[in-house]
Design an enzyme around this catalytic site. Structure first.
Site, PDB file in Angstrom:
ATOM      1  N   LYS A  73       0.846  -1.205   0.000  1.00  0.00           N
ATOM      2  CA  LYS A  73       0.000   0.000   0.000  1.00  0.00           C
ATOM      3  C   LYS A  73       0.878   1.251   0.000  1.00  0.00           C
ATOM      4  O   LYS A  73       0.766   2.099  -0.879  1.00  0.00           O
ATOM      5  CB  LYS A  73      -0.901   0.023   1.251  1.00  0.00           C
ATOM      6  CG  LYS A  73      -1.563   1.373   1.479  1.00  0.00           C
ATOM      7  CD  LYS A  73      -2.418   1.416   2.722  1.00  0.00           C
ATOM      8  CE  LYS A  73      -1.695   1.715   4.008  1.00  0.00           C
ATOM      9  NZ  LYS A  73      -1.470   3.143   4.295  1.00  0.00           N
ATOM     10  N   ASN A  74       1.766   1.342   0.972  1.00  0.00           N
ATOM     11  CA  ASN A  74       2.563   2.565   1.093  1.00  0.00           C
ATOM     12  C   ASN A  74       3.612   2.678  -0.005  1.00  0.00           C
ATOM     13  O   ASN A  74       4.183   3.747  -0.218  1.00  0.00           O
ATOM     14  CB  ASN A  74       3.213   2.648   2.484  1.00  0.00           C
ATOM     15  CG  ASN A  74       2.171   2.918   3.561  1.00  0.00           C
ATOM     16  OD1 ASN A  74       1.033   3.250   3.260  1.00  0.00           O
ATOM     17  ND2 ASN A  74       2.558   2.759   4.824  1.00  0.00           N
ATOM     18  N   ARG A 118      -4.567  11.030   4.396  1.00  0.00           N
ATOM     19  CA  ARG A 118      -3.432  11.933   4.555  1.00  0.00           C
ATOM     20  C   ARG A 118      -2.457  11.917   3.383  1.00  0.00           C
ATOM     21  O   ARG A 118      -1.877  12.923   3.018  1.00  0.00           O
ATOM     22  CB  ARG A 118      -2.653  11.535   5.798  1.00  0.00           C
ATOM     23  CG  ARG A 118      -3.088  12.191   7.041  1.00  0.00           C
ATOM     24  CD  ARG A 118      -2.031  11.965   8.072  1.00  0.00           C
ATOM     25  NE  ARG A 118      -0.778  12.603   7.686  1.00  0.00           N
ATOM     26  CZ  ARG A 118      -0.489  13.862   7.908  1.00  0.00           C
ATOM     27  NH1 ARG A 118      -1.333  14.641   8.519  1.00  0.00           N
ATOM     28  NH2 ARG A 118       0.664  14.365   7.510  1.00  0.00           N
ATOM     29  N   ASP A 157       4.633   0.999  12.058  1.00  0.00           N
ATOM     30  CA  ASP A 157       3.418   0.356  11.534  1.00  0.00           C
ATOM     31  C   ASP A 157       3.266  -1.096  12.000  1.00  0.00           C
ATOM     32  O   ASP A 157       2.269  -1.741  11.671  1.00  0.00           O
ATOM     33  CB  ASP A 157       3.403   0.420   9.996  1.00  0.00           C
ATOM     34  CG  ASP A 157       3.235   1.836   9.484  1.00  0.00           C
ATOM     35  OD1 ASP A 157       2.856   2.713  10.280  1.00  0.00           O
ATOM     36  OD2 ASP A 157       3.495   2.069   8.288  1.00  0.00           O
ATOM     37  N   ILE A 217       8.477   7.245  16.712  1.00  0.00           N
ATOM     38  CA  ILE A 217       8.056   7.969  15.501  1.00  0.00           C
ATOM     39  C   ILE A 217       6.776   8.764  15.779  1.00  0.00           C
ATOM     40  O   ILE A 217       6.684   9.947  15.445  1.00  0.00           O
ATOM     41  CB  ILE A 217       7.810   6.998  14.317  1.00  0.00           C
ATOM     42  CG1 ILE A 217       8.974   6.013  14.164  1.00  0.00           C
ATOM     43  CG2 ILE A 217       7.551   7.781  13.017  1.00  0.00           C
ATOM     44  CD1 ILE A 217      10.285   6.592  13.737  1.00  0.00           C
ATOM     45  N   ARG A 232      -8.650  -0.177   4.787  1.00  0.00           N
ATOM     46  CA  ARG A 232      -7.788   0.809   4.130  1.00  0.00           C
ATOM     47  C   ARG A 232      -6.439   0.198   3.790  1.00  0.00           C
ATOM     48  O   ARG A 232      -5.782   0.644   2.859  1.00  0.00           O
ATOM     49  CB  ARG A 232      -7.568   2.018   5.060  1.00  0.00           C
ATOM     50  CG  ARG A 232      -8.790   2.890   5.227  1.00  0.00           C
ATOM     51  CD  ARG A 232      -8.441   4.099   6.063  1.00  0.00           C
ATOM     52  NE  ARG A 232      -7.113   4.552   5.708  1.00  0.00           N
ATOM     53  CZ  ARG A 232      -6.192   4.977   6.566  1.00  0.00           C
ATOM     54  NH1 ARG A 232      -6.481   5.057   7.838  1.00  0.00           N
ATOM     55  NH2 ARG A 232      -5.006   5.351   6.164  1.00  0.00           N
TER      56      ARG A 232
HETATM   57  N1  EPU Z   1       6.900  14.808  10.638  1.00  0.00           N
HETATM   58  C1  EPU Z   1       7.124  16.139  10.919  1.00  0.00           C
HETATM   59  N2  EPU Z   1       6.969  17.033   9.910  1.00  0.00           N
HETATM   60  C2  EPU Z   1       6.626  16.668   8.642  1.00  0.00           C
HETATM   61  C3  EPU Z   1       6.400  15.297   8.369  1.00  0.00           C
HETATM   62  C4  EPU Z   1       6.546  14.387   9.401  1.00  0.00           C
HETATM   63  O1  EPU Z   1       7.453  16.519  12.042  1.00  0.00           O
HETATM   64  O2  EPU Z   1       6.506  17.532   7.764  1.00  0.00           O
HETATM   65  C5  EPU Z   1       7.039  13.828  11.720  1.00  0.00           C
HETATM   66  C6  EPU Z   1       5.793  12.983  11.917  1.00  0.00           C
HETATM   67  O3  EPU Z   1       4.844  13.636  12.763  1.00  0.00           O
HETATM   68  C7  EPU Z   1       6.377  11.736  12.528  1.00  0.00           C
HETATM   69  C8  EPU Z   1       7.703  11.581  11.798  1.00  0.00           C
HETATM   70  O4  EPU Z   1       8.027  12.897  11.316  1.00  0.00           O
HETATM   71  O5  EPU Z   1       6.633  11.945  13.888  1.00  0.00           O
HETATM   72  C9  EPU Z   1       7.682  10.619  10.630  1.00  0.00           C
HETATM   73  O6  EPU Z   1       6.592  10.914   9.769  1.00  0.00           O
HETATM   74  P1  EPU Z   1       6.632  10.569   8.225  1.00  0.00           P
HETATM   75  O7  EPU Z   1       6.533  11.819   7.434  1.00  0.00           O
HETATM   76  O8  EPU Z   1       7.790   9.667   7.957  1.00  0.00           O
HETATM   77  O9  EPU Z   1       5.271   9.731   8.037  1.00  0.00           O
HETATM   78  P2  EPU Z   1       4.272   9.798   6.824  1.00  0.00           P
HETATM   79  O10 EPU Z   1       5.012   9.941   5.555  1.00  0.00           O
HETATM   80  O11 EPU Z   1       3.187  10.757   7.116  1.00  0.00           O
HETATM   81  C10 EPU Z   1       4.355   7.244   6.321  1.00  0.00           C
HETATM   82  C11 EPU Z   1       3.362   6.119   6.233  1.00  0.00           C
HETATM   83  C12 EPU Z   1       2.862   5.775   7.611  1.00  0.00           C
HETATM   84  C13 EPU Z   1       4.055   5.393   8.480  1.00  0.00           C
HETATM   85  C14 EPU Z   1       5.094   6.517   8.485  1.00  0.00           C
HETATM   86  C15 EPU Z   1       6.364   6.166   9.240  1.00  0.00           C
HETATM   87  C16 EPU Z   1       2.335   6.316   4.074  1.00  0.00           C
HETATM   88  C17 EPU Z   1       1.151   6.701   3.271  1.00  0.00           C
HETATM   89  N3  EPU Z   1       2.259   6.535   5.379  1.00  0.00           N
HETATM   90  O12 EPU Z   1       3.654   8.339   6.887  1.00  0.00           O
HETATM   91  O13 EPU Z   1       2.006   4.649   7.450  1.00  0.00           O
HETATM   92  O14 EPU Z   1       3.630   5.141   9.785  1.00  0.00           O
HETATM   93  O15 EPU Z   1       5.455   6.846   7.136  1.00  0.00           O
HETATM   94  O16 EPU Z   1       6.974   5.077   8.667  1.00  0.00           O
HETATM   95  O17 EPU Z   1       3.312   5.807   3.554  1.00  0.00           O
HETATM   96  C18 EPU Z   1       0.225   3.216   7.942  1.00  0.00           C
HETATM   97  O18 EPU Z   1       0.412   2.633   6.856  1.00  0.00           O
HETATM   98  O19 EPU Z   1      -0.530   2.736   8.829  1.00  0.00           O
HETATM   99  C19 EPU Z   1       0.883   4.488   8.209  1.00  0.00           C
HETATM  100  C20 EPU Z   1       0.451   5.345   9.123  1.00  0.00           C
END
Ligand code: EPU
Length: 427
Positions: free
Chosen positions: A22-23, A93, A310, A332, A402
């Site tokens: 998915k991701n 998101r 995750d 995280i 999802r």
């Molecule tokens: N963060 C910031 N600022 C930003 C972006 C992120 O402070 O601009 C923080 C976040 O709040 C968090 C950390 O940095 O504390 C890491 O967030 P990241 O941006 O890596 O997460 P994401 O890209 O929003 C993706 C996955 C998540 C997964 C995380 C961490 C997708 C669509 N989502 O989210 O997947 O938990 O990386 O590996 O790829 C899931 O599949 O259940 C899921 C939530």
């Protein structure tokens, strides 16, 4: 909404096939916005709500999408837009992934700010920092991100993208997509090393963008003037694979998780072995034997190659079975603990101290009604339900749908007793 009814106590036996990631699919679907020609993707988990919502979003901003089996083709339509409304973005998101490609392609973009969710606040400041480093003026007004490239085209830049919780997967992805149509070279330092980022890099390379360093903290991207399209095989879902490994470990019996990439699951394999779970790691499969004498451990979620956040909730369900105290420190998303209260409804003894969950294992779990709050929390409740005595009803499995394709069917094929039914109460 549907619910799952699980009658616990059955051991699992057999083989489960892992779906496409998915991701891993999501960034590639959004990267198709960069292309002037068709993009063909194979192995997409098309039965997931998040994938369907993304295809709908792409259609609404002017792409044409075709699905056949697990193959998806995306083609540019006649009127392409540079705007994604709140109605489109609020459902998921990851929709904020359209910011980078829309800005790069049109020179401007207007995308609704995503909201927070059950796993925390989830800011996007680093996404914005990434595109600003490429020369975009960015304003957040009335709930929308309004971004405009100075001189109408982004230009390469140098940016450091780690934040207080480590590198950002989404921010790295957005910046890479934006940089692909920028003039000159972009260097991202403090980049996320997750396989989903590396997958996007391979896809962009396939579409003619020159990229180096994916899978390391420094990625360099040489932008191109035009991207014509391309093809890609989506890799297997490492989180789904990990979830079924934990299912095998928790429920007893013998399960083969097939079609996965064990190299991406090193941290989980290490943890399971430390917990005394027997595993046999093959080239594209892992076999797991359920173990009644589990050893409690102390661990933490970390950026890749560490234990993925995750898998934290699912691992916590397993820890409930290990006699003694286990600890999981969530590095995280420090608030990603909504499942604790629900696991405790099943008889688990877990408390939270700041970003740390303390699991007093060994209590026998008994079936109850529980509520899914987010995707991975839902999976952990299902896993706990497999070993809870009597009947567990997991409500609001919309979240599960999802991110897990046909979970109840996959579990039933292994011998679990899981039934999906409509939730009359609509909760
Ligand atoms: N963060 C910031 N600022 C930003 C972006 C992120 O402070 O601009 C923080 C976040 O709040 C968090 C950390 O940095 O504390 C890491 O967030 P990241 O941006 O890596 O997460 P994401 O890209 O929003 C993706 C996955 C998540 C997964 C995380 C961490 C997708 C669509 N989502 O989210 O997947 O938990 O990386 O590996 O790829 C899931 O599949 O259940 C899921 C939530």
């Amino acid at each position: 909404m549907d619910k799952l009814i699980i009658r616990g106590g059955r051991s699992l036996h057999g083989t489960v096939n892992v779906s496409g990631s998915k991701n891993g699919s999501l960034p590639i679907l959004y990267a198709s916005l960069l292309a002037d020609g068709p993009v063909r993707l194979r192995g997409v988990p098309v039965d997931l709500i998040d994938i369907r919502s993304t295809l709908r979003l792409l259609e609404e901003i002017g792409m044409r999408t075709f699905v056949e089996g697990s193959e998806v083709v995306i083609e540019p339509g006649d009127s392409r837009q540079s705007m994604a409304t709140y109605d489109l973005v609020r459902k998921m998101r990851a929709s904020v992934y359209c910011l980078g490609p829309l800005l790069a392609r049109h020179g401007h973009a207007r995308v609704s700010m995503p909201g927070g969710c059950a796993i925390g606040i989830r800011p996007i400041d680093l996404h914005l920092k990434g595109i600003q480093a490429l020369g975009a003026d960015v304003e957040v007004r009335n709930g929308y991100i309004e971004a405009r490239a100075q001189g109408d085209r982004l230009c390469g830049g140098h940016v450091y993208l780690s934040g207080p919780f480590g590198p950002t997967v989404g921010g790295t992805i957005n910046t890479m997509m934006a940089a692909s149509l920028a003039t000159g070279e972009t260097i991202i330092e403090g980049a996320a090393c997750e396989p989903e980022v590396a997958g996007l890099a391979r896809f962009l390379r396939e579409m003619g963008v020159s990229i180096e360093g994916e899978g390391t903290p420094t990625i360099s991207i040489m932008g191109v003037d035009r991207i014509s399209g391309g093809e890609f095989d989506v890799p297997p879902d490492r989180i789904e694979a990990g979830t079924y490994l934990i299912a095998g470990a928790i429920a007893g019996g013998e399960v083969e998780v097939k079609g996965c990439l064990p190299a991406e699951l090193r941290a989980l394999i290490d943890i399971l072995e430390r917990m005394n779970v027997r595993l046999e790691v093959g080239e594209n499969s892992i076999r797991v034997w359920g173990q009644s004498r589990l050893v409690p451990i102390d661990t933490a979620t970390l950026p890749y190659p560490g234990l993925p956040t995750d898998l934290q909730a699912q691992l916590m369900a397993l820890m409930c079975r290990a006699e003694g105290l286990s600890l999981i420190s969530e590095k995280i998303y420090p608030d990603r603990f909504m499942h604790i209260a629900e696991l405790n409804r099943l008889g688990a003894r877990i408390r939270k101290e700041g970003p740390i969950a303390i699991i007093e294992g060994g209590a026998s779990l008994s079936g109850a009604d529980v509520m899914a709050s987010d995707l991975r929390a839902s999976a952990s409740l299902v896993l706990a339900g497999l070993v809870a005595e009597g009947q567990t009803e997991v409500h609001r499995i919309y979240h599960l749908d999802r991110g897990y394709e046909h979970m109840e069917k996959k579990l039933c094929s292994l011998g679990a007793d899981v039934v999906r039914t409509h939730d009359e109460d609509g909760v």
